[in-house]
Design a protein around this motif. Sequence first.
Motif, short mmCIF file in Angstrom:
data_model
loop_
_atom_site.label_atom_id
_atom_site.label_comp_id
_atom_site.label_asym_id
_atom_site.label_seq_id
_atom_site.Cartn_x
_atom_site.Cartn_y
_atom_site.Cartn_z
N SER A 42 0.84 -1.07 0.03
CA SER A 42 0.10 0.16 0.04
C SER A 42 0.96 1.12 0.00
CB SER A 42 -1.21 0.04 1.21
OG SER A 42 -1.75 1.10 1.13
N THR A 46 0.56 3.68 -3.38
CA THR A 46 -0.06 5.00 -3.18
C THR A 46 0.88 6.18 -3.31
OG1 THR A 46 -1.64 3.76 -1.60
CG2 THR A 46 -1.54 6.27 -1.39
N TYR A 65 -8.16 11.70 -2.33
CA TYR A 65 -9.28 10.80 -1.40
C TYR A 65 -10.34 10.21 -2.30
CZ TYR A 65 -6.93 12.32 2.83
OH TYR A 65 -6.35 12.70 4.03
N ARG A 68 -8.99 7.06 -3.28
CA ARG A 68 -9.24 6.12 -2.10
C ARG A 68 -10.55 5.57 -1.95
NH1 ARG A 68 -4.90 3.40 -0.45
NH2 ARG A 68 -5.94 3.25 1.46
N GLU A 141 -5.79 4.27 6.75
CA GLU A 141 -6.48 5.39 6.20
C GLU A 141 -5.92 6.42 7.21
OE1 GLU A 141 -8.22 5.87 3.65
OE2 GLU A 141 -7.43 3.72 3.40
N TYR A 144 -2.87 7.93 5.78
CA TYR A 144 -3.01 8.57 4.62
C TYR A 144 -3.92 9.94 4.68
CZ TYR A 144 -1.54 4.72 1.88
OH TYR A 144 -0.68 3.74 1.36
#
Length: 368
Positions: A42, A46, A65, A68, A141, A144
């Motif tokens: 991840s 990302t 976002y 995501r 999350e 991020y």
Amino acid sequence: MQYRRYIEGLRAVAVLPVVLFHFGISAIPGGFSGVDIFFVISGYLTSGSLLDDLERGQFSIVNFYWRRARRILPALVFVMLLTCIAALFILLPPDLRGFSLSIIATSTFWSNVFFWKTSSYFSIDAALLPLLHTWPLSVAEQYYIFAPILMFLIYRYIGKRWLTTLLPIILCSFVVAVMATSLAPTAGFYLLPTRIWELMLGALLMLKCPSPLGNRLLMESVGVAGFGLLAIGFFAISASDPFPGYNALYPCIGTALLIYVGQNTPSTVATRMLEVRPLVWIGLISYSLYLVHWPLNAFAHYLSFQKLDPLMTGAMLVASLALAAFSWKFVEQPFRQKRAFTSPGPIFAFSALAIVVLCAGGAAGALG
């Protein structure tokens, strides 16, 4: 970003041991370390997506976002709704109230904190919690929330000094993880500070990729070493060992080595092994497979009151693969395609509505 077929195979290598470990297959005592492989992947992917945006001058928190939400929420909401329906018919009132609280925590991506306060991952009663497996999603999350801003600041104002800025954070997080294994093992397992280094290891591999080794034999050896480290994590570590910390180095460094050889040409034997069709297919459905397998396992344990027999375990594995394939095909894929309902406005509206509805349902169950 360029599609990386070997990453799908690596996802399969991550998810299968997790599923088998959760289903009680004692031959893989460290199968839970597959989650650490996901963290590294991840962080790698990302960060690559963010770097593409930065280099094209198109960096946008809103777009980040949006991507995501399209990736994470549709399958998660689908599985949570199915789980809620099943829970209404299966769980007793006291357990249903606890489950309702976990719905709120999962919907708001704080389930890692919730389960840190309420249950150890390796306790006997953990197998009865249908949403326990969502804790890594919350960790990711939470990471991020600040990672895109940090990348933007480093890129814009510190001259892309990725190693100089990220390595100290990685080392500090790793030291905290090692200390937590003895001082606060449950917190160390669930919470973000002890997992940042795993995500950032993947990010650093993308942002400051080492040059390929000039010797083909050395590159092949790196791939073998990567698989060897993963095997140590799966077969030599168990729930009784301190984790994460030093033991998390095996899956994380192993994953980093396999990504390293995979992103260089010519391809190695290790990379070609990861690109075989069955692994790639499982990798494609890996997110949905991870989501669906644990509620099935939790409800089966809740109803049986005993260890599941091999026939039941096999049936759950088949059911998990079937549900995951359905979720990937009819839930994940439509939201990844460019359609009217996948533009930012509808996606954010869907996300907000889903969170509100799930939280309201969770609150009603907790107060009822």
